[in-house]
Design a protein around this motif. Structure first.
Motif, PDB file in Angstrom:
ATOM      1  N   VAL A  70     -13.289  21.049  22.371  1.00 50.16           N
ATOM      2  CA  VAL A  70     -12.488  21.236  23.572  1.00 50.16           C
ATOM      3  C   VAL A  70     -12.613  22.687  24.018  1.00 50.16           C
ATOM      4  CG1 VAL A  70     -10.369  21.803  22.309  1.00 50.16           C
ATOM      5  CG2 VAL A  70     -10.189  20.738  24.574  1.00 50.16           C
ATOM      6  N   HIS A  71     -12.329  22.937  25.302  1.00 49.92           N
ATOM      7  CA  HIS A  71     -12.398  24.277  25.880  1.00 49.92           C
ATOM      8  C   HIS A  71     -11.050  24.602  26.517  1.00 49.92           C
ATOM      9  CE1 HIS A  71     -16.737  24.003  25.273  1.00 49.92           C
ATOM     10  NE2 HIS A  71     -16.690  22.817  25.848  1.00 49.92           N
ATOM     11  N   PRO A  72     -10.044  24.966  25.716  1.00 49.83           N
ATOM     12  CA  PRO A  72      -8.689  25.117  26.250  1.00 49.83           C
ATOM     13  C   PRO A  72      -8.531  26.209  27.299  1.00 49.83           C
ATOM     14  CG  PRO A  72      -8.642  24.873  23.869  1.00 49.83           C
ATOM     15  CD  PRO A  72     -10.066  25.094  24.252  1.00 49.83           C
ATOM     16  N   LEU A  73      -9.196  27.341  27.108  1.00 49.23           N
ATOM     17  CA  LEU A  73      -9.030  28.409  28.099  1.00 49.23           C
ATOM     18  C   LEU A  73      -9.560  27.959  29.453  1.00 49.23           C
ATOM     19  CD1 LEU A  73      -8.062  31.254  28.654  1.00 49.23           C
ATOM     20  CD2 LEU A  73     -10.331  32.085  28.024  1.00 49.23           C
ATOM     21  N   GLU A  74     -10.721  27.348  29.457  1.00 46.64           N
ATOM     22  CA  GLU A  74     -11.275  26.820  30.714  1.00 46.64           C
ATOM     23  C   GLU A  74     -10.369  25.740  31.283  1.00 46.64           C
ATOM     24  OE1 GLU A  74     -15.430  24.933  32.498  1.00 46.64           O
ATOM     25  OE2 GLU A  74     -15.255  25.369  30.354  1.00 46.64           O
ATOM     26  N   GLY A  75      -9.848  24.872  30.393  1.00 47.33           N
ATOM     27  CA  GLY A  75      -8.944  23.829  30.858  1.00 47.33           C
ATOM     28  C   GLY A  75      -7.675  24.397  31.456  1.00 47.33           C
ATOM     29  N   THR A 200     -11.239  37.940  35.010  1.00 42.24           N
ATOM     30  CA  THR A 200      -9.869  37.477  34.826  1.00 42.24           C
ATOM     31  C   THR A 200      -9.129  38.471  33.942  1.00 42.24           C
ATOM     32  OG1 THR A 200     -10.736  35.222  34.906  1.00 42.24           O
ATOM     33  CG2 THR A 200      -8.473  35.496  34.193  1.00 42.24           C
ATOM     34  N   SER A 201      -7.921  38.827  34.324  1.00 39.70           N
ATOM     35  CA  SER A 201      -7.164  39.820  33.568  1.00 39.70           C
ATOM     36  C   SER A 201      -6.669  39.235  32.249  1.00 39.70           C
ATOM     37  CB  SER A 201      -5.973  40.302  34.386  1.00 39.70           C
ATOM     38  OG  SER A 201      -4.984  39.283  34.468  1.00 39.70           O
ATOM     39  N   PRO A 202      -6.400  40.096  31.260  1.00 47.13           N
ATOM     40  CA  PRO A 202      -5.833  39.602  30.001  1.00 47.13           C
ATOM     41  C   PRO A 202      -4.541  38.810  30.208  1.00 47.13           C
ATOM     42  CG  PRO A 202      -6.626  41.835  29.710  1.00 47.13           C
ATOM     43  CD  PRO A 202      -6.736  41.540  31.184  1.00 47.13           C
ATOM     44  N   ALA A 203      -3.715  39.235  31.155  1.00 48.82           N
ATOM     45  CA  ALA A 203      -2.465  38.507  31.408  1.00 48.82           C
ATOM     46  C   ALA A 203      -2.746  37.103  31.942  1.00 48.82           C
ATOM     47  CB  ALA A 203      -1.598  39.277  32.397  1.00 48.82           C
ATOM     48  N   GLU A 204      -3.754  36.982  32.807  1.00 53.76           N
ATOM     49  CA  GLU A 204      -4.116  35.662  33.334  1.00 53.76           C
ATOM     50  C   GLU A 204      -4.699  34.775  32.238  1.00 53.76           C
ATOM     51  OE1 GLU A 204      -5.312  36.556  37.963  1.00 53.76           O
ATOM     52  OE2 GLU A 204      -6.672  37.252  36.383  1.00 53.76           O
ATOM     53  N   ALA A 208      -3.166  31.253  30.949  1.00 45.76           N
ATOM     54  CA  ALA A 208      -3.999  30.050  30.966  1.00 45.76           C
ATOM     55  C   ALA A 208      -4.015  29.378  29.600  1.00 45.76           C
ATOM     56  CB  ALA A 208      -5.418  30.401  31.405  1.00 45.76           C
ATOM     57  N   MET A 209      -4.091  30.176  28.523  1.00 51.07           N
ATOM     58  CA  MET A 209      -4.113  29.578  27.188  1.00 51.07           C
ATOM     59  C   MET A 209      -2.767  28.953  26.847  1.00 51.07           C
ATOM     60  SD  MET A 209      -6.231  28.950  24.728  1.00 51.07           S
ATOM     61  CE  MET A 209      -7.522  30.192  24.513  1.00 51.07           C
ATOM     62  N   LEU A 210      -1.682  29.598  27.233  1.00 51.30           N
ATOM     63  CA  LEU A 210      -0.367  29.008  26.989  1.00 51.30           C
ATOM     64  C   LEU A 210      -0.187  27.721  27.786  1.00 51.30           C
ATOM     65  CD1 LEU A 210       1.873  32.216  26.976  1.00 51.30           C
ATOM     66  CD2 LEU A 210       1.305  30.756  25.011  1.00 51.30           C
ATOM     67  N   THR A 211      -0.689  27.696  29.018  1.00 50.03           N
ATOM     68  CA  THR A 211      -0.639  26.472  29.820  1.00 50.03           C
ATOM     69  C   THR A 211      -1.429  25.356  29.148  1.00 50.03           C
ATOM     70  OG1 THR A 211      -0.364  27.697  31.890  1.00 50.03           O
ATOM     71  CG2 THR A 211      -1.252  25.470  32.063  1.00 50.03           C
ATOM     72  N   ALA A 212      -2.620  25.700  28.656  1.00 46.04           N
ATOM     73  CA  ALA A 212      -3.454  24.705  27.979  1.00 46.04           C
ATOM     74  C   ALA A 212      -2.782  24.204  26.708  1.00 46.04           C
ATOM     75  CB  ALA A 212      -4.817  25.310  27.647  1.00 46.04           C
ATOM     76  N   PRO A 236     -14.480  33.464  30.534  1.00 45.54           N
ATOM     77  CA  PRO A 236     -14.232  34.583  29.617  1.00 45.54           C
ATOM     78  C   PRO A 236     -14.204  34.132  28.161  1.00 45.54           C
ATOM     79  CG  PRO A 236     -12.616  34.516  31.416  1.00 45.54           C
ATOM     80  CD  PRO A 236     -13.363  33.226  31.450  1.00 45.54           C
ATOM     81  N   ASP A 237     -14.485  35.068  27.303  1.00 44.39           N
ATOM     82  CA  ASP A 237     -14.412  34.855  25.858  1.00 44.39           C
ATOM     83  C   ASP A 237     -12.938  34.748  25.447  1.00 44.39           C
ATOM     84  OD1 ASP A 237     -14.514  35.011  23.110  1.00 44.39           O
ATOM     85  OD2 ASP A 237     -15.689  36.862  23.050  1.00 44.39           O
TER      86      ASP A 237
END
Length: 555
Positions: A70-75, A200-204, A208-212, A236-237
């Protein structure tokens, strides 16, 4: 995580344990671990006085689902960008793009994705359609497959792509009859534009990861393997995002990270991978895997095949796809990583790529001897029958994306004609792999397709699309694709729980409901001993370390 008492007892339904005793009626949890599995009386006594009681209400308790690819950050980013995954028609795509652009007038780029080729006339997206709804700035929209981008004219100009631009290695700039770029960029051609996207900023990234994570927990997922931890096609990595969330105590899932093998570099990158693994040793996020992309996908003829693709008249085209790494070099890389104790997570779609990956593991076994690293090959769109027994022989896990194995229009109109009738029976050969005793894990490849395990399990069991999935047409919902490749419900469930836990190297303490195991569990409102229940069953609550990370009644 929400607050919880130190003890909880789950009663009033059925328990599927994925352990030696497959079924029970109740479970007791104390301080994050399972302390009893058995009758309601036994579990209640083990939990002790004052325990919180969770009424299963006739539903099913089972180990938490684990997504092995899975790719959670992209998701998560897709949920917050121009998300096309909820619709399946060109007018709806354009309406969504226009609405997002209008709502974000100061955004330098319109970025998003989730489109399917079959939603376009002739299966051919075109820049002109995008130009009609957003012409004032570049637009970049990933296809749901993750290997193709649809861009507008402004994006092509920004990247300097015109009729004279040469296709990059491992990439294709699709062109019309006049030789002009259509706005569809395949594989590394997409990187020519994605490299220009705003950072994409670190905050974004954090958001995004918390949303995923919240979304995946709502689907009963307690752990996953992130299939690309590195920079890829403009994404982003996620490495530092995971580490930061873990340090803040906000990473509630257990995550196995697959470090991205950069195809334009060689073994000089190995020390960097070793250092990244060291930095995550013993953590909730552990980057102990390396991801190698060996080929593309069949839909655009970049999946590596043993025999040529066919045209739509059934004649061989001569093209057999792309092997991104020469087989001898792949074997050398795999042997090196195996010797260093890395699990290797291969992307292998076509039957030639699958064979090359298996050969690479065989070379590692010959050089280094047997081990328990649990190398795996993901996707497995086509597997030659001669190679099916090799998974068990070599200890290679078959990492399946079950929601793909159905008669969607894109499969029917684009992919199957390219493969032809001789290869169709070997298309997503889940049943053959299970019969050959291969270790099976399951994942979604989200945001390529929905990360809903219940939908994926329905398709694995029935080889049809579940009701409610917007990308499944009537035929996909009613006519099975290669019905002989169905999985039995218990085999499929084990794959999405214990099987994926094993692939994630988390099976010592998760993936089963047994005394002493971590209390990572999911409550589902249906009877999952009934193969017909998966299509409409829904997650009621998700638990990690015995604490609810999702509760449908409070969502």
């Amino acid at each position: 995580m929400s607050a919880a008492s130190s003890a909880t007892v789950f009663v009033g339904g059925r328990v599927l344990t994925m352990d030696a005793t497959p079924c029970a009626e109740a479970v007791a949890v104390r301080d994050g671990r399972i302390v009893a599995v058995g009758t309601a009386a036994e579990a209640t006594a083990a939990a002790g006085a004052g325990a919180t009681v969770v009424d299963l209400a006739g539903g099913t308790l089972l180990p938490g689902f684990q997504d092995a690819h899975v790719h959670p950050l992209e998701g998560g980013m897709s949920l917050e960008r121009c998300d096309l995954t909820a619709v399946h028609a060109l007018p709806d795509y354009l309406a969504a793009v226009r609405a997002w652009a209008d709502a974000h007038p100061t955004a330098a780029w319109v970025v998003g994705g989730g489109w399917y080729r079959d939603a376009f006339p002739g299966n051919r997206p075109h820049r002109r359609d995008l130009d009609r709804v957003v012409a004032d700035r570049p637009a970049y929209l990933n296809g749901h497959d993750g290997h193709t981008a649809w861009v507008n004219s402004a994006a092509l100009r920004a990247a300097g792509i015109d009729r004279d631009t040469v296709d990059p290695p491992n990439g294709v700039i699709e062109r019309d009859a006049d030789g002009e770029p259509t706005g569809v960029l395949v594989e590394d051609a997409a990187a020519m534009v994605s490299a220009l996207l705003p950072r994409t900023s670190p905050a974004e990234l954090r958001q995004a990861m918390l949303t995923a994570q919240a979304y995946l927990h709502s689907l009963g997922i307690t752990a996953w393997q992130d299939a690309i931890v590195g920079d890829y096609l403009g994404m982003p990595d996620p490495f530092e995002t995971y580490r930061a969330l873990e340090a803040e105590g906000l990473l509630t899932a257990r995550v196995r990270g697959a470090l991205w093998w950069e195809l334009d570099r060689g073994t000089e990158q190995v020390p960097e991978l070793v250092e990244r693994r060291r930095l995550t040793a013993g953590g909730r996020f552990h980057a102990g895997t390396v991801k190698i992309m060996q080929d593309g996908i069949c839909e655009n003829c970049t999946g590596a095949m043993l025999a040529p693709y066919l045209d739509h008249a059934g004649a061989p085209t001569g093209g057999t796809g792309l092997s991104f790494i020469p087989p001898d070099e792949l074997a050398e890389i795999t042997t090196r990583l195996d010797a260093l104790g890395f699990q290797v997570h291969f992307h292998g779609v076509g039957d030639r790529a699958v064979r090359e990956c298996l050969d690479a593991v065989a070379a590692a076994r010959a050089a280094n001897g047997p081990n328990d690293l649990r190398h795996q090959i993901a996707h497995l769109d086509v597997v030659d029958p001669q190679d099916v027994p090799r998974f068990a022989d070599l200890g290679v896990t078959a990492n399946l994306q079950p929601l793909w194995a159905r008669r969607d229009l894109e499969i029917e109109e684009t992919k199957l004609p390219l493969l032809g009738p001789e290869r169709e029976p070997h298309h997503f050969p889940f049943g053959a792999l299970a019969d050959a005793k291969a270790d099976i894990a399951m994942g979604s490849d989200w945001p390529v397709t929905s990360p809903d395990p219940l939908w994926g399990l329905h398709t694995a069991i029935h080889r049809t699309a579940p009701v409610g999935d917007p990308h499944g047409n009537e035929r996909a919902r009613t006519e099975a694709l290669a019905a002989e490749q169905r999985l039995a419900a218990d085999v499929a469930l084990r794959g999405y729980t214990h099987g994926s836990a094993r692939a994630n190297h988390l099976d010592a303490e998760t993936g089963r409901i047994a005394p002493g195991a971590l209390a990572d569990m999911v409550v589902v409102d249906g009877d999952l001993t009934d193969p017909s229940a998966f299509e409409t069953a829904r997650v009621r609550s998700t638990w990690v370390d015995g604490v609810a990370v999702y509760d449908a009644d409070r969502a």
